[in-house]
Design an enzyme around this catalytic site. Structure first.
Site, PDB file in Angstrom:
ATOM      1  N   LYS A   1       0.819  -1.236  -0.038  1.00 28.71           N
ATOM      2  CA  LYS A   1       0.006   0.073  -0.054  1.00 28.71           C
ATOM      3  C   LYS A   1       0.782   1.179   0.221  1.00 28.71           C
ATOM      4  O   LYS A   1       1.705   1.317   0.742  1.00 28.71           O
ATOM      5  CB  LYS A   1      -0.824  -0.242   1.256  1.00 28.71           C
ATOM      6  CG  LYS A   1      -2.096   0.613   1.056  1.00 28.71           C
ATOM      7  CD  LYS A   1      -2.977   0.241   2.491  1.00 28.71           C
ATOM      8  CE  LYS A   1      -4.351   0.862   2.689  1.00 28.71           C
ATOM      9  NZ  LYS A   1      -5.067   0.890   3.922  1.00 28.71           N
TER      10      LYS A   1
HETATM   11  C1  E4P Z   1      -8.400   1.772   4.106  1.00 26.14           C
HETATM   12  O1  E4P Z   1      -7.332   1.170   3.814  1.00 26.14           O
HETATM   13  C2  E4P Z   1      -8.208   2.543   5.344  1.00 26.14           C
HETATM   14  O2  E4P Z   1      -7.248   1.761   6.290  1.00 26.14           O
HETATM   15  C3  E4P Z   1      -9.134   2.872   6.204  1.00 26.14           C
HETATM   16  O3  E4P Z   1     -10.395   2.494   5.262  1.00 26.14           O
HETATM   17  C4  E4P Z   1      -9.605   4.133   6.747  1.00 26.14           C
HETATM   18  O4  E4P Z   1     -10.837   4.360   7.330  1.00 26.14           O
HETATM   19  P1  E4P Z   1     -10.900   5.387   8.397  1.00 26.14           P
HETATM   20  O5  E4P Z   1     -11.521   6.511   7.648  1.00 26.14           O
HETATM   21  O6  E4P Z   1     -12.027   4.826   9.036  1.00 26.14           O
HETATM   22  O7  E4P Z   1      -9.883   5.450   9.143  1.00 26.14           O
END
Ligand code: E4P
Length: 242
Positions: free
Chosen positions: A107
């Protein structure tokens, strides 16, 4: 010259290819908590896992150990995020992460260095998830960089008064215009079941859900009420299936 009919045909083919005729939306779980992952993986409904540095910090465990353990439990894609901000160090971190297991997806943040890294990793056959996407223009760049997944954050957009689901609609419209494009739309920062329902109606490829949200999706009070009534009637009948 390309006719309108062939554009429409291209869109239909793209839909068939990226979604698969029998394949519904994939569910990833958005957590670094191995116990929650094990519990939900046992349902057979979990296709993959996403983590981020905040979720890893919350787990209180060593990043590389957590990723290794998740990859042993879930055979599907497991996103592990680099934390460097420069291209050269991102690549080194990516090498270390992708060496953990075959199902690691690296990522990277949607920055210039992140997309440069994405392009190199894609060239090497390593799967990538471009995260922190908040605009259609960013999603277009990620697709050009060959991202395996683009992660638009719908909840965080809603939080600042911008319609997160409109971003999903825009990205799907753009990606559907190009039949060769393989980047999958991974709806992230999902906060409630309606985000999931709306994303599914639009044909998004994946939604990554906090464990509590996936559990919430099973529930309906009429299911509980109906089951209680069926079981009470069955008990009165005095019968047994086995
Ligand atoms: C995606 O990969 C992120 O880790 C995640 O969906 C972020 O979510 P949040 O905005 O609830 O922290």
């Amino acid at each position: 010259m390309i006719s309108l009919d062939s554009i429409e045909l291209g869109r239909q083919l793209m839909t068939t290819t990226s979604q698969g005729t029998n394949q519904t939306m994939k569910f990833f779980i958005d957590t670094a908590d191995i116990n929650e992952i094990k519990e939900l993986a046992a349902t057979g409904l979990v296709d993959g896992v996403t983590t981020n540095p905040s979720l890893v910090a919350k787990s209180g465990r060593k990043f590389l150990d957590v990723v290794r353990e998740i990859c042993e439990v879930v055979p599907g894609p497991v996103s592990a995020e680099v934390v460097a901000t420069d291209h050269a160090t991102m690549l080194k971190e990516a090498d270390k992460l992708s060496a953990i297991a075959e199902n690691v997806v690296v990522k990277v943040p949607l920055t210039v260095d992140g997309l440069k890294t994405c392009k190199v990793l894609t060239g090497r056959g390593i799967k990538t998830n471009v995260t922190l996407c908040f605009s259609p223009a960013q999603a277009l760049l990620a697709a050009k960089a060959g991202a395996t997944y683009i992660s638009p954050f719908v909840g965080r957009l809603d939080d600042v008064g911008t319609d997160g689901m409109q971003l999903i609609a825009d990205i799907i419209a753009i990606y559907s215009s190009y039949a060769h494009l393989e980047t999958e739309v991974l709806v992230a920062s999902v906060r409630h079941p309606m985000h999931v329902i709306e994303a599914a109606k639009m044909g998004a490829d994946v939604a990554t859900l906090p464990p509590s949200l996936l559990k919430q999706m099973f529930n309906h009070p009429l299911t509980d009420k109906g089951l209680a009534a069926f079981l009470a009637d069955w008990a009165k009948s005095g019968q047994s299936i086995l």
